[in-house]
Design a protein around this motif. Structure first.
Motif, PDB file in Angstrom:
ATOM      1  N   LEU A 133       0.840  -1.192   0.000  1.00 55.97           N
ATOM      2  CA  LEU A 133       0.000   0.000   0.000  1.00 55.97           C
ATOM      3  C   LEU A 133       0.874   1.240   0.000  1.00 55.97           C
ATOM      4  N   VAL A 134       0.639   2.117  -0.961  1.00 55.75           N
ATOM      5  CA  VAL A 134       1.387   3.363  -1.055  1.00 55.75           C
ATOM      6  C   VAL A 134       0.438   4.502  -1.375  1.00 55.75           C
ATOM      7  N   GLN A 135       0.872   5.711  -1.059  1.00 53.17           N
ATOM      8  CA  GLN A 135       0.105   6.897  -1.393  1.00 53.17           C
ATOM      9  C   GLN A 135       0.366   7.332  -2.825  1.00 53.17           C
ATOM     10  N   PRO A 136      -0.561   8.058  -3.429  1.00 48.37           N
ATOM     11  CA  PRO A 136      -0.306   8.591  -4.767  1.00 48.37           C
ATOM     12  C   PRO A 136       1.005   9.364  -4.815  1.00 48.37           C
ATOM     13  N   GLY A 137       1.747   9.143  -5.883  1.00 46.79           N
ATOM     14  CA  GLY A 137       3.058   9.745  -6.028  1.00 46.79           C
ATOM     15  C   GLY A 137       4.185   8.922  -5.462  1.00 46.79           C
ATOM     16  N   GLY A 138       3.860   7.873  -4.755  1.00 47.72           N
ATOM     17  CA  GLY A 138       4.872   7.030  -4.161  1.00 47.72           C
ATOM     18  C   GLY A 138       5.453   6.037  -5.134  1.00 47.72           C
ATOM     19  N   GLN A 159      10.216  -1.379 -11.373  1.00 42.62           N
ATOM     20  CA  GLN A 159      10.283  -0.171 -10.559  1.00 42.62           C
ATOM     21  C   GLN A 159       9.129   0.729 -10.952  1.00 42.62           C
ATOM     22  N   MET A 160       8.281   1.036 -10.001  1.00 40.07           N
ATOM     23  CA  MET A 160       7.082   1.823 -10.251  1.00 40.07           C
ATOM     24  C   MET A 160       7.189   3.136  -9.495  1.00 40.07           C
ATOM     25  N   ASN A 161       7.247   4.222 -10.232  1.00 37.27           N
ATOM     26  CA  ASN A 161       7.332   5.554  -9.662  1.00 37.27           C
ATOM     27  C   ASN A 161       6.090   6.358 -10.022  1.00 37.27           C
ATOM     28  N   SER A 162       5.899   7.436  -9.304  1.00 40.26           N
ATOM     29  CA  SER A 162       4.768   8.338  -9.552  1.00 40.26           C
ATOM     30  C   SER A 162       3.461   7.571  -9.648  1.00 40.26           C
ATOM     31  N   LEU A 163       3.236   6.724  -8.683  1.00 44.05           N
ATOM     32  CA  LEU A 163       2.072   5.849  -8.725  1.00 44.05           C
ATOM     33  C   LEU A 163       0.775   6.637  -8.610  1.00 44.05           C
ATOM     34  N   LYS A 164      -0.217   6.159  -9.324  1.00 43.11           N
ATOM     35  CA  LYS A 164      -1.536   6.771  -9.375  1.00 43.11           C
ATOM     36  C   LYS A 164      -2.572   5.785  -8.860  1.00 43.11           C
ATOM     37  N   PRO A 165      -3.713   6.281  -8.412  1.00 42.85           N
ATOM     38  CA  PRO A 165      -4.775   5.353  -7.992  1.00 42.85           C
ATOM     39  C   PRO A 165      -5.157   4.354  -9.080  1.00 42.85           C
ATOM     40  N   THR A 180      -1.773  -1.357  -4.036  1.00 38.68           N
ATOM     41  CA  THR A 180      -2.862  -0.432  -3.762  1.00 38.68           C
ATOM     42  C   THR A 180      -2.301   0.967  -3.616  1.00 38.68           C
ATOM     43  N   VAL A 181      -2.810   1.879  -4.417  1.00 37.06           N
ATOM     44  CA  VAL A 181      -2.379   3.271  -4.393  1.00 37.06           C
ATOM     45  C   VAL A 181      -3.560   4.097  -3.909  1.00 37.06           C
ATOM     46  N   SER A 182      -3.459   4.592  -2.712  1.00 39.25           N
ATOM     47  CA  SER A 182      -4.573   5.302  -2.096  1.00 39.25           C
ATOM     48  C   SER A 182      -4.059   6.190  -0.977  1.00 39.25           C
ATOM     49  N   SER A 183      -4.757   7.297  -0.778  1.00 48.67           N
ATOM     50  CA  SER A 183      -4.452   8.176   0.334  1.00 48.67           C
ATOM     51  C   SER A 183      -5.248   7.799   1.574  1.00 48.67           C
TER      52      SER A 183
END
Length: 116
Positions: free
Chosen positions: A11-16, A81-87, A113-116
């Motif tokens: 689980l990461v936040q958007p932009g992570g 490698q996944m950067n600048s992740l989006k929902p 999961t990309v979510s705030s």
């Protein structure tokens, strides 16, 4: 026969950022290509990126410029490698090996999961 083992989801936040790993074992010399696919809720499974045994790569337009696929031949491992992740990147990510002979092998999938 090739066994595929994935790791790195979470689980990461958007932009992570996250780095997924796909480790292959067994008859690794049969592998022509290692690819990453993903399937989001309500959507078809789609190709994200692949890399061949000679280093050729492909990226889906939706991830190009943000994701990078690479490999470590000594470890028989492919990375995403996944950067600048989006929902919209939220999905189950699957690694697949494609072979010169025989059927492809899929990993079990790892949740991103990309979510705030």
């Amino acid at each position: 026969q090739v066994q595929v083992e994935e790791s790195g989801g979470g689980l990461v936040q958007p932009g992570g950022s996250l780095r997924l790993s796909c480790a292959a074992s067994g008859n690794i010399f049969s592998i022509y290509l290692m690819g990453w696919y993903r399937q989001a809720p309500g959507k078809q499974r789609e190709l994200v990126a692949w890399i061949t045994d000679d280093g050729s790569t492909y990226y889906a337009d939706s991830v190009k410029g943000r994701f990078t696929i690479s490999r470590d031949n000594a470890k028989n491992t492919a990375y995403l490698q996944m950067n600048s992740l989006k929902p919209d990147d939220t999905a189950v990510y699957y690694c697949k090996t494609t072979h010169y002979l025989g059927s492809p092998n899929w990993g079990q999938g790892t949740q991103v999961t990309v979510s705030s």
